[in-house]
Structure formats: structure tokens, C-alpha cells
Design a protein around this motif. Sequence first.
Motif, PDB file in Angstrom:
ATOM      1  N   GLU A 209     -56.800  -7.899   3.390  1.00 42.19           N
ATOM      2  CA  GLU A 209     -55.387  -7.516   3.404  1.00 42.19           C
ATOM      3  C   GLU A 209     -55.050  -6.625   4.591  1.00 42.19           C
ATOM      4  OE1 GLU A 209     -52.444  -4.865   0.590  1.00 42.19           O
ATOM      5  OE2 GLU A 209     -53.878  -6.219  -0.401  1.00 42.19           O
ATOM      6  N   ASN A 210     -55.970  -5.720   4.950  1.00 45.00           N
ATOM      7  CA  ASN A 210     -55.702  -4.846   6.097  1.00 45.00           C
ATOM      8  C   ASN A 210     -55.559  -5.645   7.384  1.00 45.00           C
ATOM      9  OD1 ASN A 210     -55.645  -2.313   4.806  1.00 45.00           O
ATOM     10  ND2 ASN A 210     -57.882  -2.187   4.792  1.00 45.00           N
ATOM     11  N   PHE A 211     -56.365  -6.677   7.534  1.00 49.00           N
ATOM     12  CA  PHE A 211     -56.297  -7.475   8.760  1.00 49.00           C
ATOM     13  C   PHE A 211     -55.034  -8.331   8.800  1.00 49.00           C
ATOM     14  CE2 PHE A 211     -60.822  -6.563   8.233  1.00 49.00           C
ATOM     15  CZ  PHE A 211     -61.159  -6.119   9.507  1.00 49.00           C
ATOM     16  N   SER A 212     -54.641  -8.885   7.656  1.00 50.72           N
ATOM     17  CA  SER A 212     -53.398  -9.653   7.639  1.00 50.72           C
ATOM     18  C   SER A 212     -52.192  -8.735   7.871  1.00 50.72           C
ATOM     19  CB  SER A 212     -53.256 -10.392   6.307  1.00 50.72           C
ATOM     20  OG  SER A 212     -53.207  -9.472   5.219  1.00 50.72           O
ATOM     21  N   ARG A 213     -52.282  -7.509   7.391  1.00 46.49           N
ATOM     22  CA  ARG A 213     -51.202  -6.550   7.617  1.00 46.49           C
ATOM     23  C   ARG A 213     -51.070  -6.213   9.102  1.00 46.49           C
ATOM     24  NH1 ARG A 213     -51.519  -0.264   5.522  1.00 46.49           N
ATOM     25  NH2 ARG A 213     -49.712   0.516   6.704  1.00 46.49           N
ATOM     26  N   LEU A 214     -52.195  -6.175   9.819  1.00 42.20           N
ATOM     27  CA  LEU A 214     -52.167  -5.832  11.227  1.00 42.20           C
ATOM     28  C   LEU A 214     -51.226  -6.736  12.007  1.00 42.20           C
ATOM     29  CD1 LEU A 214     -55.860  -5.093  12.340  1.00 42.20           C
ATOM     30  CD2 LEU A 214     -53.897  -3.574  12.491  1.00 42.20           C
ATOM     31  N   PHE A 215     -51.372  -8.034  11.785  1.00 43.82           N
ATOM     32  CA  PHE A 215     -50.629  -8.987  12.596  1.00 43.82           C
ATOM     33  C   PHE A 215     -49.227  -9.251  12.054  1.00 43.82           C
ATOM     34  CE2 PHE A 215     -55.121  -9.686  13.403  1.00 43.82           C
ATOM     35  CZ  PHE A 215     -55.129  -9.602  14.789  1.00 43.82           C
ATOM     36  N   GLN A 216     -48.816  -8.445  11.063  1.00 45.19           N
ATOM     37  CA  GLN A 216     -47.432  -8.416  10.625  1.00 45.19           C
ATOM     38  C   GLN A 216     -46.775  -7.076  10.960  1.00 45.19           C
ATOM     39  OE1 GLN A 216     -47.566  -9.274   6.446  1.00 45.19           O
ATOM     40  NE2 GLN A 216     -48.459 -11.322   6.724  1.00 45.19           N
ATOM     41  N   ASP A 217     -47.545  -6.192  11.578  1.00 44.39           N
ATOM     42  CA  ASP A 217     -47.074  -4.850  11.914  1.00 44.39           C
ATOM     43  C   ASP A 217     -46.479  -4.879  13.321  1.00 44.39           C
ATOM     44  OD1 ASP A 217     -46.631  -2.191  12.357  1.00 44.39           O
ATOM     45  OD2 ASP A 217     -48.630  -1.522  11.775  1.00 44.39           O
ATOM     46  N   ASP A 218     -45.193  -4.592  13.430  1.00 45.61           N
ATOM     47  CA  ASP A 218     -44.533  -4.614  14.738  1.00 45.61           C
ATOM     48  C   ASP A 218     -45.134  -3.588  15.695  1.00 45.61           C
ATOM     49  OD1 ASP A 218     -42.855  -6.624  13.900  1.00 45.61           O
ATOM     50  OD2 ASP A 218     -41.251  -5.251  13.269  1.00 45.61           O
ATOM     51  N   VAL A 219     -45.590  -2.447  15.157  1.00 48.28           N
ATOM     52  CA  VAL A 219     -46.177  -1.416  16.021  1.00 48.28           C
ATOM     53  C   VAL A 219     -47.479  -1.930  16.637  1.00 48.28           C
ATOM     54  CG1 VAL A 219     -47.168   0.894  16.096  1.00 48.28           C
ATOM     55  CG2 VAL A 219     -45.094   0.466  14.762  1.00 48.28           C
ATOM     56  N   PHE A 220     -48.326  -2.530  15.820  1.00 48.57           N
ATOM     57  CA  PHE A 220     -49.600  -3.030  16.349  1.00 48.57           C
ATOM     58  C   PHE A 220     -49.378  -4.192  17.307  1.00 48.57           C
ATOM     59  CE2 PHE A 220     -53.392  -5.715  16.180  1.00 48.57           C
ATOM     60  CZ  PHE A 220     -54.348  -4.800  16.586  1.00 48.57           C
ATOM     61  N   LEU A 221     -48.448  -5.080  17.011  1.00 44.75           N
ATOM     62  CA  LEU A 221     -48.141  -6.162  17.937  1.00 44.75           C
ATOM     63  C   LEU A 221     -47.601  -5.606  19.254  1.00 44.75           C
ATOM     64  CD1 LEU A 221     -46.520  -8.761  15.510  1.00 44.75           C
ATOM     65  CD2 LEU A 221     -48.849  -8.749  16.432  1.00 44.75           C
ATOM     66  N   GLY A 222     -46.814  -4.528  19.148  1.00 43.21           N
ATOM     67  CA  GLY A 222     -46.371  -3.856  20.373  1.00 43.21           C
ATOM     68  C   GLY A 222     -47.533  -3.230  21.130  1.00 43.21           C
ATOM     69  N   ASP A 223     -48.520  -2.719  20.396  1.00 43.26           N
ATOM     70  CA  ASP A 223     -49.715  -2.173  21.048  1.00 43.26           C
ATOM     71  C   ASP A 223     -50.417  -3.239  21.882  1.00 43.26           C
ATOM     72  OD1 ASP A 223     -49.143   0.176  19.765  1.00 43.26           O
ATOM     73  OD2 ASP A 223     -50.679  -0.076  18.212  1.00 43.26           O
ATOM     74  N   LEU A 224     -50.531  -4.431  21.329  1.00 42.67           N
ATOM     75  CA  LEU A 224     -51.169  -5.524  22.066  1.00 42.67           C
ATOM     76  C   LEU A 224     -50.385  -5.851  23.337  1.00 42.67           C
ATOM     77  CD1 LEU A 224     -52.136  -7.926  19.137  1.00 42.67           C
ATOM     78  CD2 LEU A 224     -53.650  -6.392  20.401  1.00 42.67           C
ATOM     79  N   TRP A 225     -49.074  -5.882  23.223  1.00 39.51           N
ATOM     80  CA  TRP A 225     -48.248  -6.171  24.389  1.00 39.51           C
ATOM     81  C   TRP A 225     -48.388  -5.066  25.440  1.00 39.51           C
ATOM     82  CZ3 TRP A 225     -45.883  -8.865  27.766  1.00 39.51           C
ATOM     83  CH2 TRP A 225     -44.868  -8.319  28.560  1.00 39.51           C
ATOM     84  N   ARG A 226     -48.368  -3.806  25.015  1.00 36.01           N
ATOM     85  CA  ARG A 226     -48.496  -2.710  25.970  1.00 36.01           C
ATOM     86  C   ARG A 226     -49.883  -2.688  26.610  1.00 36.01           C
ATOM     87  NH1 ARG A 226     -44.865  -0.629  22.190  1.00 36.01           N
ATOM     88  NH2 ARG A 226     -46.513  -0.086  20.723  1.00 36.01           N
ATOM     89  N   CYS A 227     -50.898  -3.049  25.846  1.00 36.97           N
ATOM     90  CA  CYS A 227     -52.248  -3.150  26.407  1.00 36.97           C
ATOM     91  C   CYS A 227     -52.280  -4.208  27.511  1.00 36.97           C
ATOM     92  CB  CYS A 227     -53.247  -3.477  25.304  1.00 36.97           C
ATOM     93  SG  CYS A 227     -54.925  -3.816  25.888  1.00 36.97           S
ATOM     94  N   LEU A 228     -51.691  -5.356  27.243  1.00 39.04           N
ATOM     95  CA  LEU A 228     -51.645  -6.410  28.253  1.00 39.04           C
ATOM     96  C   LEU A 228     -50.863  -5.956  29.479  1.00 39.04           C
ATOM     97  CD1 LEU A 228     -52.234  -9.336  29.065  1.00 39.04           C
ATOM     98  CD2 LEU A 228     -50.146 -10.017  27.869  1.00 39.04           C
ATOM     99  N   LEU A 229     -49.761  -5.235  29.255  1.00 37.13           N
ATOM    100  CA  LEU A 229     -48.950  -4.740  30.364  1.00 37.13           C
ATOM    101  C   LEU A 229     -49.753  -3.783  31.244  1.00 37.13           C
ATOM    102  CD1 LEU A 229     -46.195  -4.438  31.783  1.00 37.13           C
ATOM    103  CD2 LEU A 229     -45.679  -2.589  30.163  1.00 37.13           C
ATOM    104  N   LEU A 230     -50.507  -2.863  30.623  1.00 32.90           N
ATOM    105  CA  LEU A 230     -51.317  -1.922  31.396  1.00 32.90           C
ATOM    106  C   LEU A 230     -52.414  -2.636  32.167  1.00 32.90           C
ATOM    107  CD1 LEU A 230     -51.647   1.051  28.874  1.00 32.90           C
ATOM    108  CD2 LEU A 230     -50.242   0.945  30.930  1.00 32.90           C
ATOM    109  N   VAL A 231     -52.999  -3.664  31.563  1.00 25.63           N
ATOM    110  CA  VAL A 231     -54.035  -4.430  32.263  1.00 25.63           C
ATOM    111  C   VAL A 231     -53.454  -5.105  33.499  1.00 25.63           C
ATOM    112  CG1 VAL A 231     -55.533  -6.458  32.095  1.00 25.63           C
ATOM    113  CG2 VAL A 231     -55.522  -4.770  30.255  1.00 25.63           C
TER     114      VAL A 231
END
Length: 333
Positions: free
Chosen positions: A83-105
Motif C-alpha cells: 500500500e505504501n508503494f501504491s500510495r507513492l505514485f498517487q502522491d502529487d508531492v512525490f511525483l513532483g519530486d521525481l520531476w524536480r530530480c529530473l530537472l536538476l539532472v
Amino acid sequence: MTSTFLPDKRTGPGAGSPPAAAGPRPPGRARRRALHWLTAAGFQLPALVLFMGLVLLPMLFALYAAFFRWGGFGMPSDYIGGENFSRLFQDDVFLGDLWRCLLLVVLSLAIQLPFALAMAVLLNQRMRGRAVYRMLFFAPYVLSEAITGILFGMIFAPDDGFADQLLGKVGLDGLGGEWFADPSTVMATLFLVMTWKYFGFHMMLYLAGLQAVPRELTEAALIDGASAWQRFRNVTLPLLAPTLRISVFLSVIGAIQLFDLVWVTTAGGPDHHSETMAVTMFQYGFKRYQVGYASAISVVMFGISLVFALAYQRFVLRRDLEGATTTMRGDGK
């Protein structure tokens, strides 16, 4: 005249018998070998214990805790599966984290590393005071992230910060702003701080690589009429490629795991617009006491880093690693 008779060894007693078998191996050699292994194990044991206690076991426990709803007190007992892992990919904050990580890279690879390479090429030339310039450019990397964050928090403070005052004195008041407090500028400002902090490290890597380039090759290219850009592109850059590949690897891994500089400067704000995966993990684990969910974030971070590292090693660093492989055998096999 007298002569001495020497008996024929082929006809003497014991002729034709097989040579005596070698005796047992001296016990001293076995003892020395055992002592060698015990000594090696004794030196490696402290490091192995520390690695298991501070790295391996916490990683395994984080993976275990990621399948529980756990607040961090006592042992995990409320098993919830994935459940924690499925919650991750429904969390707008965590999805934003992935986008910001890609942006910094992307920004690091497109701006920070080329800037560090340009400064390394410049400071590799014979010029007065280049040792001082190298020290000044490398000095920010020596500072801790906490000091860097506090320093730039003061520089980019709204209205009375050094940046706004400097812009006001040169008649560019309109360029000043809230910097870290504005969602539209916080990532650009943060990347500026990251570049100031880390480009000196990559610059020193490139300097070390440039000094290993044989000067005879560039001189030969100069004699053949190659321009400065042609010498750099066709001679220097190919020989610097192994150093560039290592620099890219370290930059990407650093962007994935970025935490302390962000935490000190913005703490992920405003409104999560500068959060990274590590900051989100810290927020849930130590601020909201949702350690199970934070453990799931840490597992995903580790998985992303591991997949990238393995793929990068397989497809990018493969030739470098094969060239660096040596063996202990004299036959080269």
C-alpha cells in the motif's frame, strides 16, 4: 699408473627404482598461510561490522518497514503489503519530486558540468595566479552544506539581502524578488547555489584529467595546423572522456540523493516547490512519524540509484572498467 673406479649409477643398488616421494609439506608453511588469512580477516572485520551495522542492516530493515503502517515506535506490526508503494505514485508531492530530480539532472548536465569543464580548460593554461584561482573555485566545495545554505539564505533574503541590494545599486531593482520564497524562481535559485557549491569539485576532476593528456599530442596537432577548437574536440576531449563519464555519474547520483542543501535553504518550500525525494522522506519520517511510508520512499530512491548505476556501468563505463581490469597471473589469462 693408478686409476679410480667410479661405479656406474645405472647398475648400483636400487637401480631402476622410482625416485623417493616428496615428504609432507613443512608445517611452517601451513601456519604462515593460516596466519596470513587471519591477519587479513582481522583488518577487514571492523570495516565489515561497520558496513553491516550502519549500511546493510538499516537497508534491509527499511525494506521490511516499507510494508507496514508504522510510526517509528516499537516494532512494525500493522502489515499493509504494498500500500505504501501504491500510495507513492498517487502522491502529487512525490511525483513532483521525481520531476524536480529530473530537472536538476538535466540542468547539471547542460550547464554545471560544461561550465566546470570550461573553467578547467582555462585554468589548465599557463597564467599568472592560476593556483589561487583553483583554490578559490574549489573552496565552496569544502564548505559544509549547512554553511552554504545559511550563507545564501542571507544573500537572497527578500529586500535586505545582498543580491537585492546589489541589483538596486546598479539600477536593476526589477530583477530582485523573493528568490527562495517564490515558486517560480525557487528552483532556479537553488540550482544557482548548487552550481556555486559543486562545480569546483568537477572542475578539479577535469583538471586532473587534462594534466594526464600528453602535451606531445596537442603540439603535434598544432604543427598540423589544427585550431584551438579542433585540438580540443579531436585530441583533448576524447582523452578526457573517462573523466567526463565519472563526473556525469557522480552528478546524477548527487541530484537523486540531494537533501541537506535543500533542507537548510528552503526546507522544501514554498508549498513543496523545491522538495526532493530525500526531503520528502525526511518530512514523513521525522516530522509526521509515518516511518513506513518514508521507508518506501527510501526504497524507491535506492532502486532508482541502483538501476541507474547498473545501467550506466553496463552501457557507459563498460570500456573504462574493462581497460582497468588487471590480473595477478603472469600469463595474462
